[in-house]
Scaffold this active site. Structure first.
Site, PDB file in Angstrom:
ATOM      1  CB  SER A  57      -0.581  -0.124   1.458  1.00 56.90           C
ATOM      2  OG  SER A  57      -2.251  -1.174   1.010  1.00 56.90           O
ATOM      3  CG  HIS A 293       0.699   4.275   3.120  1.00 55.78           C
ATOM      4  ND1 HIS A 293       0.284   2.977   3.429  1.00 55.78           N
ATOM      5  CD2 HIS A 293      -0.222   5.295   2.795  1.00 55.78           C
ATOM      6  CE1 HIS A 293      -0.959   3.254   3.214  1.00 55.78           C
ATOM      7  NE2 HIS A 293      -1.224   4.555   2.747  1.00 55.78           N
TER       8      HIS A 293
END
Length: 449
Positions: A57, A293
Site C-alpha cells: 500500500s 505509509h
C-alpha cells in the site's frame, strides 16, 4: 549508520523470524543501505541491496503523486465529484456515488466497501474493468465524509482517473511519470518486470505458530495495482522517491505541505497512524511527526517514514515473519539516532482487569473479505475470524479463533501476541448499547447481527 546496519541487520531478522529484509536510510545527506537473509526459502536465493520487494500500500503514495500531477496541471479539483472525471463511476448507493470526491478517496473517507480483491484481468484493462464491473456492486458502509475507513477500492478509482486523463495504463504512468524522472533503477510495475530482478517472495504461516512457508502467489489481483497489489522495488529506489518529497523535486514545497496537512483523525489501535493527510499517514510521535505509509501483500510487509524537519528518510522491506517487532527495534533505533524520534510503545493487555459492556462488542461484523464473530464464553471474549471469499482465503487460509480482554471501555486487545504484537479492536457509534462498527486494521466494518 552504515556500520550499524552492516553489523546488526542479519541478527535482527534472525531474532524476529524474518526471512529477508532490505533497509535504506537517508540521514545528514548520506544514504546507507543493507540487506540480509533469504528472498525465497524454497530456492535459497540471498537478498542483496538491489533486490526488489513488493511495497504494497505504499503504492498509494505513488497513486497520490499521479493525482497531484493532474491537480498541478489544472485537470483535477480534489473537491469536485469523481463523476466530473469518471462519468461511469457507480456504486450500489447512487446518492453516494454522485457526491464522492477525489479528496475523500485520498483520505479514506468515501465510506464504500474497500476490500473488493476481485480478479478482472491480468492485462492493461484490469483497472478499467474493476471500475466497470466490480464497483457497482459495492455497498456504502459509512456515509461519505463521516469518518475514516481504509479503502483499497477507492485508490483503484483514483488510478482509473489517472489512466483516463493521462491516456495510458496505470503501470506505464508509474514508470514514465515517476520512476524515470527520478532515475530509479530497480522498479517492477507489473509481475512480468519482477522477473528482470532479484525478487523477494512472501512467506506466510498456515496457522499461528506454524513454520513459515512460501506464499501461494507472488501478488494480489492486478486490478488492485493502484492500491498496492503489484509495485515492487529496491529499498534504495523507494528511499529516492521519499527524498523527492523532502527535496521538493516533483512538486513545490507548498503542495507537499498541503499533502501533509491532517484531514481526518483515526481511532487509536496502536502501530497505526493517528491522523491522515492527503494520501499520507501521519504518525504523532515524540520528536515527530512522521509521515509515510505501510504496505502489506501476501507475506510481504513494507515500512516507509519521513522526518522532514531533520531531512531523514527510512525504508524497511521484508518478506514474512514478525515484521512489526522488527520495525519497532530496527527503525526505532534508526529514527532515535538520526532524528531524535522515539516510537511509542505498542499497546499491551492491562495488568488489572478492565470493564467493558459485553453487549457493546458481541455479535458479527462482516466485510467483503472476512467476518469476525465476537462472543463471550466463561467470562472471556473470543473472536472467530473467517474468510468470506476465495480471494480472502489467500490472506486468511483457515478460520482463526483468538482470546481478547478489555483494554478500556470501548476497545479489546488480544490476550496473547501474534507476530510479536497485540491486536487492538475499537468499537464505534453505539446504538442502544451495541456498537454499529468494528474498527480493525484501519477499517470500519459494519455489524451484521
Amino acid at each position: 549508520m552504515q556500520s550499524w546496519l552492516d553489523g546488526n541487520l542479519a541478527d535482527l531478522i534472525t531474532k524476529h523470524g524474518v526471512p529477508a529484509a532490505s533497509v535504506a536510510v537517508l540521514a545528514d545527506g548520506e544514504v546507507s543501505t543493507a540487506a540480509a537473509g533469504i528472498l525465497n526459502l524454497d530456492t535459497g536465493v540471498e537478498a542483496t541491496v538491489d533486490s526488489v520487494f513488493q511495497i504494497g500500500s505504499i503504492t498509494k503514495l505513488w497513486t497520490t503523486t499521479l493525482i497531484l500531477q493532474l491537480v498541478a496541471d489544472g485537470k483535477v479539483d480534489l473537491d469536485r465529484p469523481v463523476r466530473d472525471y469518471l462519468p461511469e463511476f457507480k456504486l450500489a448507493d447512487e446518492e453516494a456515488a454522485a457526491v464522492i470526491t477525489p479528496r475523500q478517496l485520498l483520505t479514506h473517507t468515501s465510506g464504500f466497501s474497500g476490500d473488493a480483491f476481485t480478479p478482472t484481468s491480468r492485462g492493461d484493462d484490469a483497472v478499467e474493468l474493476f471500475v466497470r464491473d466490480v464497483l457497482p456492486g459495492l455497498a456504502q458502509e459509512v456515509p461519505p465524509g463521516a469518518g475514516f475507513s481504509y479503502n483499497n477500492s477507492g485508490f483503484v478509482v483514483l488510478g482509473r482517473i489517472a489512466e483516463v486523463l493521462f491516456g495510458k495504463p496505470f503501470h506505464q504512468l508509474i514508470r514514465e511519470r515517476i520512476a524515470v524522472p527520478l532515475g530509479l533503477e530497480h522498479v517492477a510495475t507489473i509481475a512480468d518486470e519482477a522477473l528482470l530482478y532479484r525478487a523477494a517472495l512472501g512467506h506466510v504461516a498456515p496457522k499461528p505458530g506454524a513454520p513459515l512457508q512460501t506464499a501461494p502467489v507472488w501478488s494480489l489481483v492486478h486490478a488492485m495495482a493502484p492500491a498496492g497489489s503489484l509495485l515492487a522495488m529496491s529499498a534504495r529506489d523507494l528511499l529516492t522517491f521519499g527524498r523527492s518529497y523532502l527535496d521538493a523535486t516533483l512538486f513545490d514545497r507548498a503542495t507537499i505541505e498541503g499533502l501533509w496537512e491532517p484531514q481526518v483523525d483515526v481511532p487509536a489501535t496502536g502501530g497505526f497512524a493517528e491522523r491522515w493527510g492527503v494520501g499520507w499517514m501521519i504518525f504523532d510521535v515524540e520528536g515527530g511527526p512522521l509521515y509515510g505509509h505501510d504496505g502489506g501483500t501476501v507475506g510481504q510487509s513494507a515500512f516507509f517514514r519521513l522526518v522532514p524537519e531533520k531531512g531523514v528518510a527510512v525504508v524497511l522491506l521484508t518478506n514474512g515473519g514478525s515484521t512489526g517487532p522488527l520495525y519497532d527495534e530496527l527503525v526505532g533505533h534508526i529514527l532515535r539516532e538520526t532524528a531524535g524520534v522515539e516510537l511509542p510503545a505498542r499497546p499491551v493487555p492491562p495488568t488489572e482487569p478492565v470493564d467493558i459492556a459485553p453487549e457493546l462488542v458481541t455479535g458479527r461484523y462482516t466485510g467483503v473479505l472476512a467476518q469476525a464473530t465476537i462472543s463471550v464464553q466463561d467470562g472471556e471474549f473470543w473472536v472467530l475470524d473467517e474468510a468470506v471469499s476465495d480471494e480472502a482465503r489467500l490472506l486468511y487460509p483457515e478460520p482463526h479463533r483468538t482470546r481478547f480482554v478489555a483494554l478500556d471501555d470501548t476497545r479489546l486487545i488480544a490476550a496473547e501476541p501474534e507476530h510479536g504484537t497485540h491486536e487492538v479492536l475499537a468499537f464505534r457509534e453505539a446504538v442502544d448499547g451495541r456498537a454499529t462498527y468494528l474498527f480493525r486494521g484501519g477499517r470500519l466494518t459494519p455489524r451484521s447481527y
